[in-house]
Design an enzyme around this catalytic site. Structure first.
Site, PDB file in Angstrom:
ATOM      1  N   THR A  66      59.785  60.487  55.551  1.00 43.92           N
ATOM      2  CA  THR A  66      61.245  60.386  55.621  1.00 43.92           C
ATOM      3  C   THR A  66      61.624  58.916  55.657  1.00 43.92           C
ATOM      4  O   THR A  66      60.809  58.061  56.009  1.00 43.92           O
ATOM      5  CB  THR A  66      61.770  61.050  56.901  1.00 43.92           C
TER       6      THR A  66
ATOM      7  N   GLU B 225      62.449  66.967  54.343  1.00 46.27           N
ATOM      8  CA  GLU B 225      61.850  68.040  55.142  1.00 46.27           C
ATOM      9  C   GLU B 225      62.077  69.420  54.515  1.00 46.27           C
ATOM     10  O   GLU B 225      61.489  70.406  54.938  1.00 46.27           O
ATOM     11  CB  GLU B 225      62.464  68.050  56.548  1.00 46.27           C
TER      12      GLU B 225
ATOM     13  N   LYS C 106      83.111  59.229  67.645  1.00 42.40           N
ATOM     14  CA  LYS C 106      83.652  60.001  68.769  1.00 42.40           C
ATOM     15  C   LYS C 106      84.886  59.286  69.298  1.00 42.40           C
ATOM     16  O   LYS C 106      84.792  58.239  69.901  1.00 42.40           O
ATOM     17  CB  LYS C 106      82.594  60.180  69.843  1.00 42.40           C
TER      18      LYS C 106
ATOM     19  N   TRP D 243      85.642  64.531  67.361  1.00 39.11           N
ATOM     20  CA  TRP D 243      84.782  63.919  66.356  1.00 39.11           C
ATOM     21  C   TRP D 243      85.563  63.608  65.076  1.00 39.11           C
ATOM     22  O   TRP D 243      86.343  64.434  64.611  1.00 39.11           O
ATOM     23  CB  TRP D 243      83.634  64.864  65.992  1.00 39.11           C
TER      24      TRP D 243
HETATM   25  P1  AMP Z   1      66.345  62.358  52.480  1.00 37.33           P
HETATM   26  O1  AMP Z   1      65.346  63.076  53.286  1.00 37.33           O
HETATM   27  O2  AMP Z   1      66.046  60.910  52.300  1.00 37.33           O
HETATM   28  O3  AMP Z   1      66.618  63.043  51.185  1.00 37.33           O
HETATM   29  O4  AMP Z   1      67.711  62.371  53.296  1.00 37.33           O
HETATM   30  C1  AMP Z   1      68.292  63.565  53.697  1.00 37.33           C
HETATM   31  C2  AMP Z   1      69.668  63.317  54.232  1.00 37.33           C
HETATM   32  O5  AMP Z   1      70.525  62.823  53.193  1.00 37.33           O
HETATM   33  C3  AMP Z   1      70.363  64.553  54.706  1.00 37.33           C
HETATM   34  O6  AMP Z   1      69.945  64.924  56.001  1.00 37.33           O
HETATM   35  C4  AMP Z   1      71.825  64.140  54.651  1.00 37.33           C
HETATM   36  O7  AMP Z   1      72.193  63.384  55.773  1.00 37.33           O
HETATM   37  C5  AMP Z   1      71.858  63.249  53.437  1.00 37.33           C
HETATM   38  N1  AMP Z   1      72.337  63.993  52.270  1.00 37.33           N
HETATM   39  C6  AMP Z   1      71.615  64.539  51.278  1.00 37.33           C
HETATM   40  N2  AMP Z   1      72.413  65.125  50.367  1.00 37.33           N
HETATM   41  C7  AMP Z   1      73.677  64.962  50.791  1.00 37.33           C
HETATM   42  C8  AMP Z   1      74.971  65.346  50.310  1.00 37.33           C
HETATM   43  N3  AMP Z   1      75.124  65.999  49.163  1.00 37.33           N
HETATM   44  N4  AMP Z   1      76.038  65.000  51.043  1.00 37.33           N
HETATM   45  C9  AMP Z   1      75.922  64.328  52.208  1.00 37.33           C
HETATM   46  N5  AMP Z   1      74.743  63.929  52.704  1.00 37.33           N
HETATM   47  C10 AMP Z   1      73.639  64.238  52.020  1.00 37.33           C
END
Ligand code: AMP
Length: 544
Positions: A185, A330, A439, A444
């Site tokens: 990640t 994940e 916050k 929120w």
């Molecule tokens: P990653 O594991 O690097 O792909 O990051 C995942 C995170 O990216 C998610 O938990 C979200 O916070 C963010 N994310 C992915 N797709 C979107 C989306 N379409 N809109 C908003 N946030 C997103």
């Protein structure tokens, strides 16, 4: 009583076998790291994947070994993935956009044994090599003529490595739960954590991803995955496309708008996928050149929230359907996709657009719920927002080496760290990362929602909202804006534009203009860096 059906293990390399046998002459076109466009097909890719497997096997690599790749999207990278998987090895994608220290940390944590890399990253590889003692073989994804002149142990050109290996090498046999891929990640808090995909989870995820109302991958499609294979499995496209025998167009190192346009045009791409920033660049390029997109039918956008203006421009101006998707490393990574449900088909376009801006609904294979701070489930009414939890066969049940246990609960739910609403039709809207939510006075405020609206202002190229401490309200929103080249706008213009589009108490206290907003290695706005820079910003109302 057990069913009497065959026990046919879900193994990733069966996908390339299927593609080679039934869609053998379907092409994979790549912009190579060396520069030229090169063409191959699934038949050849299947053979070469077996040669990779044989070459690794005879070099002593075996079941469970982590084999790293640091490479662009190309056919060679695909062959390497399948070849590694076919001996029961684990392809471990390294994201070259990470800081050097993070790369070293990740490769050591994974105990990678070999590294396949594109020559673009030769200097980077030379820098990290002395710090990763477990790697005993370096394979440059090129031929001997382009072998980089770097000082790393056991360096070999890929074409030499596989030259006399057998293309009928028999895949190794093992259980479908065997680990297959590893991806860390982005680690915005603490160290990056490893997500370990299995053969079974990758195959199931490709089936889920390819489904008609998900990515809708078909044989007649020509697919350009801009989203890198080193970021969350290229959204399953390296598996879902060969499963269907879709033509693949791999963009290699050039991901700018003009280069992507060139491939969309010359290869007559019908479907493509990337994060919003890539599409901002492409749309700006189209605006300048006046080019159109006559072949493109669908574009998949995710990774961060897709601004309404991008969806609208693609659909109205270029007649390209947008599917907004959400997911995470994940989750293999797809979690929700925004295809329009039947009951919405008759709505006026503006209302359909409201739905398309949401992050979508889960396909079969993803369970989803939102909970409050006491883990109580919240209503699916489109209003209540809480922590988003997920469960399913292609979702992590633990991190590699047992880290990050807090994210997993006893009932098998994974806490995504995202805050969301879910409406009665199952459409989910991300309102924030849990740690980015603002916050204010006990309520929120969604930073993402304000950002999405702000980028709709014609002068705004990119916007970010962070919470800044406030003596009375705890936190108040600060809007950080990058203007488009040559455009001008002041605080009042921007706030005037937001007026009426968001609740009054969500209105940012201040607007600051910057040349650039920092991004993470996976293209997300780096809020931690913004909080460091602007966290002490004194708001005009702070003295009240
Ligand atoms: P990653 O594991 O690097 O792909 O990051 C995942 C995170 O990216 C998610 O938990 C979200 O916070 C963010 N994310 C992915 N797709 C979107 C989306 N379409 N809109 C908003 N946030 C997103």
């Amino acid at each position: 009583m057990l069913g009497l059906m065959q026990d046919w293990p879900l193994l990733v390399h069966k996908i390339i076998d299927h593609a080679a046998l039934y869609h053998g002459d379907r092409e994979i076109v790549s912009r190579s790291a060396e520069g030229p466009i090169v063409r191959t097909n699934y038949r050849e890719t299947g053979r070469r994947a077996r040669r990779v497997a044989h070459a690794l096997d005879r070099a002593g690599f075996a079941l469970g070994d982590r084999i790293a790749t640091m490479a662009w999207n190309t056919a060679r990278h695909i062959e390497t993935w399948y070849g590694i998987a076919g001996i029961g090895g684990i392809y471990h994608t390294l994201n070259p956009r990470l800081f050097l220290d993070q790369l070293v940390y990740i490769a050591n944590h994974a105990e990678d044994k070999a590294l396949f890399f594109d020559t673009t990253f030769a200097k980077l590889v030379e820098q990290i090599a002395p710090k990763i003692p477990s790697i005993r073989l370096y394979v440059a994804l090129t031929n001997r003529g382009h072998l980089p002149d770097i000082d790393v142990p056991n360096l070999v050109a890929y074409e030499d490595f596989i030259a006399d290996a057998r293309d009928d090498f028999a895949w190794k046999e093992f259980d479908e739960h065997t680990a297959c891929g590893l991806c860390y990640t982005s680690g915005t808090t603490g160290n990056p954590k490893g997500v370990l995909y299995s053969h079974r989870s990758n195959v199931l995820h490709a089936l889920i991803a390819g489904h008609a109302d998900a990515q809708g991958v078909r044989n007649i499609d020509t697919i350009l995955p801009v989203v890198p294979m080193f970021h969350a499995n290229a959204w399953a496209l390296a598996f879902a496309a060969p499963m269907a025998g879709a033509k693949l167009v791999m963009p290699g190192p050039k991901l700018d708008g003009a280069s992507i346009y060139e491939l969309l045009d010359t290869e007559q791409v019908t479907m493509t996928a990337a994060v919003p920033t890539v599409w901002l660049s492409l749309l700006q390029d189209l605006e300048k050149t006046g080019h159109t997109l006559p072949h493109l039918k669908r574009v998949l956008i995710g990774g961060s929230a897709c601004p309404r203006s991008i969806i609208e421009t693609f659909e109205k101006k270029y007649d390209v359907e947008v599917t907004h998707a959400w997911g995470m490393t994940e989750m293999s990574p797809l979690g929700t996709l925004g295809s329009l449900k039947a009951k919405l088909a008759g709505l006026p376009y503006e209302q359909q657009l409201d739905y398309k801006c949401k992050q979508g609904h889960p396909p079969f294979g993803v369970e989803m719920k939102i909970v409050d701070d006491d883990n109580r489930e919240l209503p699916r009414d489109g209003k209540a927002f809480g922590r988003l939890k997920v469960r399913g066969p292609s979702i992590a049940k633990a991190y590699f080496r047992g880290e990050g246990v807090d994210a997993f609960d006893d009932e098998g739910w994974f806490d995504t760290g995202d805050v969301a609403t879910v409406d009665p039709d199952g459409y989910m809207t991300i309102t924030d990362r849990a740690k980015d939510v603002i916050k204010s006075g006990g309520e929120w405020i969604s930073s993402i929602e304000i950002e999405n609206i702000a980028v709709g202002h014609p002068a705004v190229a990119e916007a970010a909202v962070i919470g800044v401490p406030h003596p009375k309200w705890d936190e108040r929103p600060l809007l950080i804006v990058v203007l488009k080249p040559g455009a001008s706008a002041g605080k009042e213009d921007i706030l005037g534009y937001l007026n009426g589009k968001i609740a009054k108490w969500w209105m940012p206290e201040e607007v600051v203009f910057v040349d650039e907003i920092p991004h993470t290695a996976t293209g997300k706005i780096q809020k931690t860096a913004l909080r460091e820079r602007f966290g002490k910003h004194r708001l005009p109302t702070a003295a009240e």
